[in-house]
Design an enzyme around this catalytic site. Sequence first.
Site, mmCIF file in Angstrom:
data_model
loop_
_atom_site.group_PDB
_atom_site.id
_atom_site.type_symbol
_atom_site.label_atom_id
_atom_site.label_comp_id
_atom_site.label_asym_id
_atom_site.label_seq_id
_atom_site.Cartn_x
_atom_site.Cartn_y
_atom_site.Cartn_z
ATOM 1 N N GLY A 1 6.120 4.633 -1.021
ATOM 2 C CA GLY A 1 6.155 4.999 -2.433
ATOM 3 C C GLY A 1 5.821 6.454 -2.731
ATOM 4 N N LYS A 2 5.997 7.332 -1.770
ATOM 5 C CA LYS A 2 5.673 8.744 -2.016
ATOM 6 C C LYS A 2 6.643 9.341 -3.048
ATOM 7 C CE LYS A 2 6.153 9.641 2.383
ATOM 8 N NZ LYS A 2 6.341 8.284 2.907
ATOM 9 N N THR A 3 7.921 9.134 -2.803
ATOM 10 C CA THR A 3 8.906 9.679 -3.735
ATOM 11 C C THR A 3 8.774 9.002 -5.096
ATOM 12 O OG1 THR A 3 10.310 9.816 -1.797
ATOM 13 C CG2 THR A 3 11.339 10.270 -3.900
ATOM 14 N N GLY B 1 2.304 9.494 4.329
ATOM 15 C CA GLY B 1 2.290 8.044 4.534
ATOM 16 C C GLY B 1 3.553 7.579 5.203
ATOM 17 N N PRO C 1 7.116 5.657 5.987
ATOM 18 C CA PRO C 1 8.287 5.573 5.108
ATOM 19 C C PRO C 1 8.205 4.341 4.204
ATOM 20 C CG PRO C 1 8.935 5.767 7.409
ATOM 21 C CD PRO C 1 7.464 5.630 7.394
ATOM 22 N N ASP D 1 9.985 -9.003 25.843
ATOM 23 C CA ASP D 1 8.569 -9.354 26.005
ATOM 24 C C ASP D 1 7.897 -8.400 26.980
ATOM 25 O OD1 ASP D 1 9.079 -11.495 24.436
ATOM 26 O OD2 ASP D 1 9.275 -12.939 26.079
ATOM 27 N N HIS E 1 11.454 -21.256 26.804
ATOM 28 C CA HIS E 1 10.852 -19.927 26.666
ATOM 29 C C HIS E 1 10.061 -19.844 25.351
ATOM 30 C CE1 HIS E 1 11.139 -15.414 27.268
ATOM 31 N NE2 HIS E 1 10.758 -15.492 26.005
ATOM 32 N N GLU E 2 10.726 -20.242 24.272
ATOM 33 C CA GLU E 2 10.061 -20.147 22.959
ATOM 34 C C GLU E 2 8.898 -21.127 22.862
ATOM 35 O OE1 GLU E 2 10.520 -17.755 20.957
ATOM 36 O OE2 GLU E 2 12.266 -16.977 22.003
HETATM 37 P P1 ADP Z 1 8.878 7.025 0.583
HETATM 38 O O1 ADP Z 1 7.391 6.838 0.754
HETATM 39 O O2 ADP Z 1 9.599 6.896 1.874
HETATM 40 O O3 ADP Z 1 9.211 8.233 -0.217
HETATM 41 P P2 ADP Z 1 9.959 5.689 -1.658
HETATM 42 O O4 ADP Z 1 9.032 6.195 -2.691
HETATM 43 O O5 ADP Z 1 11.302 6.311 -1.602
HETATM 44 O O6 ADP Z 1 9.313 5.763 -0.234
HETATM 45 O O7 ADP Z 1 10.095 4.129 -1.841
HETATM 46 C C1 ADP Z 1 11.323 3.462 -1.756
HETATM 47 C C2 ADP Z 1 11.378 2.315 -2.723
HETATM 48 O O8 ADP Z 1 10.399 1.349 -2.394
HETATM 49 C C3 ADP Z 1 11.040 2.720 -4.137
HETATM 50 O O9 ADP Z 1 12.178 3.169 -4.811
HETATM 51 C C4 ADP Z 1 10.526 1.437 -4.724
HETATM 52 O O10 ADP Z 1 11.576 0.607 -5.155
HETATM 53 C C5 ADP Z 1 9.859 0.746 -3.551
HETATM 54 N N1 ADP Z 1 8.405 0.970 -3.553
HETATM 55 C C6 ADP Z 1 7.690 1.620 -2.610
HETATM 56 N N2 ADP Z 1 6.379 1.612 -2.919
HETATM 57 C C7 ADP Z 1 6.254 0.979 -4.080
HETATM 58 C C8 ADP Z 1 5.138 0.664 -4.925
HETATM 59 N N3 ADP Z 1 3.909 1.013 -4.626
HETATM 60 N N4 ADP Z 1 5.388 -0.003 -6.061
HETATM 61 C C9 ADP Z 1 6.639 -0.366 -6.390
HETATM 62 N N5 ADP Z 1 7.717 -0.109 -5.650
HETATM 63 C C10 ADP Z 1 7.549 0.547 -4.502
#
Ligand code: ADP
Length: 664
Positions: free
Chosen positions: A257-259, A252, A254, A551, A476-477
Site C-alpha cells: 500500500g505504499k503507492t 515495504g 510489494p 520439497d 507423497h501428500e
Molecule cells: P505498493 O506497496 O507495491 O506500492 P500499492 O499501493 O500499489 O502497493 O497497492 C496495490 C493495491 O493493493 C492497491 O491499489 C490497493 O487496492 C491494495 N492495497 C494495498 N494495501 C492496502 C491497504 N492497506 N488498504 C487497502 N487496499 C490496499
Amino acid sequence: MVEEVKEYRAYRNTVADPTPHTDPTPNKPPQSRVSPMMLYVLFMGILIFTMYNSGNSARQATSWLEVEKYMLSRKAIDKIEVINGEEANIFIKKEFADSLPFKDVMKPGNAKQAAPGPHYSLTIGSVESFEHNLEQAQQGVPLDQRVEVVYIKQENWFGNMILWLFPIFLMVMFWQFLMRNAGAGGGSSIFSFGKSKAMLFDKEHKSKITFNDVAGLEEAAMEVKEVVDFLKSPEAFTKLGAKIPKGVILVGPPGTGKTLLAKAMAGEAQVPFFSMSGSEFVEMFVGVGASRVRDLFKQAKEKAPCIIFIDEIDSIGQSRGKQALFSGSNDERESTLNQLLTEMDGFETNSGVIVLAATNRADLLDPALIRPGRFDRHIYLELPNIRDREEIFKVHLRPLKIDQSIDPGFLAAQTPGFSGADIANVCNEAALIAARKKKESIDRQDFLDAMDRIVAGLEKKSKIISPEEKKIIAYHESGHAIVSWLLPHVDPLIKVSIIPRGKSLGAAWYLPEEHQLKSATAFSEHLSAILAGRAAEEVTFGEVTSGALDDLEKATKEAYMMVAYYGFDKQIGNISFYDSTGQQDTRLSKPYSEETGKLIDAEVMKLINDAYGQAKNILVQQKEALGKLAERLLQKEVIFKEDLEEILGKRSAPLKEVPVLHVV
Ligand code: ADP
C-alpha cells in the site's frame, strides 16, 4: 512436481483496485486539431503529384516495330530527340496530323491545331542499337531526306531535388516521432523533452483516493498525515526550532500500500502534489534524467508548499557502486541520482517542498540518498496482520455484492502472509468466479476458491496422470499430512489435494500461525514435514521419484538458513552470515573461510538427514494410517482436517511458543 504449498506466497498479479482511478493526465494541454502528420501527408501528396505531371505532354509510348512500319516507311517523322541516351521522342510532320494513326495523338479530342509534339516516345536499349536500327530502316534513302536525330542531355533537377530532400524529410519525421514519444506528457514539441513528466494533483485535479480507502497501516498513515500538517502549518513546528523533514521514504514489500498511501495523501492534502515514477526519469538519451529532475524541482518550488512523490525510487536511487558491478557503469542513472541529491540539498529546509518516495528495496538505495538531510524519515510498511487484513477485506468488499454469510474476520484468518494487493486480488477473483457460475451474490466458497487459485494456481483437471503416478502422489501428500499432523510445532493442516494445480501435482494447505519468533525445534520439525513426502514414497514403494524436487529445494534452503543465518547449529555456534544491508551481494568472496564453508555444508547435510530420518520413523510407525489416508485421497481427491482426525485422532494442541523477552 509434487509441490507442497507451505507458505502463502505474495503474488502481484493483476490487482483489482476498487478505488476509482484518477485521470492519469490531468494537466495535459488540449491537442491541436491539425496534426503535423496530416501536414506531412499533404506535402508528400503535392510533391508526388507535381512530379508525375512535370513535363508530361500528351505523347504516346510506341515500339520500334510501329516506328518502322507506320512512321519511317511513310516518311512521317519530322525529327527525333534522344534524351539522355535513354528515350527517343518522336515528332510527326504537320501534314500527317489528319491521317490515322497519328490523328489521335496530334489532335487529341478533335483539336483544330496539331499539338507541337513530341508525339511518340520510344524507350531505347542503347544509342548504338537505336542508330543501327535507324540506319537499317533508312537504307537507300538519300541523306537529305533522312530523319534528323538530335541528342539532348536533360537535367531532371526536380527529380534530383526530390531525391535529395526525401531522406532529409524522412529524418526530420523520425526525429519528431522520437521526440514526441520521449517527451510525452509535456506536449509534442521537441522542447518539452527534458521536462518532467510528473502528474500534478491540485485543487482542480484531485486524486479520488482518500485515507478511507487505506485500511490498517495506522502508524504509517499517521506519519504521512503529519507530513501534510508540516506543510499546512509549519509555524507550529518551526517556532520550537524544529526542522521540517525534507524527504520521507516509504519502505515495504510489494503490494503493502505504499503507492496507495501516497495517492490518498494526494487526495487529502490541500497542497499541490507531483507524482512520478523513478523509471520515468531515465530515458535512452543522456542528460534527460537530470534535466527532468531539475525541471520537477523548479516546478515544485514555484508551487510551494507542495509534495513531490517519486514511486519506485530504487530505479534511480540504486547504490552507485552496485550499479557499476552488476550492470556496467550507468552514467545516465548516476547523473540523474546526482542531480536528485543536489536538488534535495539545494532547497532550503522549511522551503515548503517535501519529497516522498517509495521503494521495496531500501537496501539497494545509495547511502547518500537516505542520510539525514535528504530522506531523513523512513516509514516501514509490513505485510498486514490478521486485524489489518480484516480491515483491508472490509475496504475491498465494499463495492462487491456479497452473501450475508461472509465474515471479513474469517477471510482474514484464512490469508496469513497476504499483502493488501493480494487481498484486493482475492476479492476480484472471487467476484469473477461467482460471475462465471452465474450466482446472484458472492459466497464463502467463491472466496475459498479464489484463495486456492491465488496460492496454488489454477486447477488443471485435464492433466494426464497415470493411475500409478496418481497413487505415488497420494502417498507423497499423505506423508506430508501425517508427519505434520503428529509433530506439534508444524503449522496446522487444513486440507490436502491431489488435483493438479498450476505447476504442482498435489498440494497440502497449512494455516501458519502468526509468530514473530520461531524456535529451533519448530524449524527442524518443519524440515521433517517438508521431507515427509519423499519419506512416504520410500516407506511405501521402496523407491523415490523426482516428485520431491520442490520439497528438496525448500528443505535445503531452510537448512542453510538454520545453520548460516540463525546460529542454530552447535558446531558453527552463534554466528550469522546474514547481511541485512545487502552489501554482501556485491562481494565475490564468501564471508567465511573454506573450512567454515565445509563445516556449514556438513552440518546442513546432517540436519537434513536427521529430519528425513525422523519423518521416516514416524511413517514406518504409522504405515497403516498412511495407507488409509492415501486410499481416501485417491477416492476423494481432496481431504480435510476432519478426515485426518478420523484416521489419526485429534491433534495434540500445538505447543505454544515460549514467550521470550526479545531485546533488539
Ligand atoms: P505498493 O506497496 O507495491 O506500492 P500499492 O499501493 O500499489 O502497493 O497497492 C496495490 C493495491 O493493493 C492497491 O491499489 C490497493 O487496492 C491494495 N492495497 C494495498 N494495501 C492496502 C491497504 N492497506 N488498504 C487497502 N487496499 C490496499
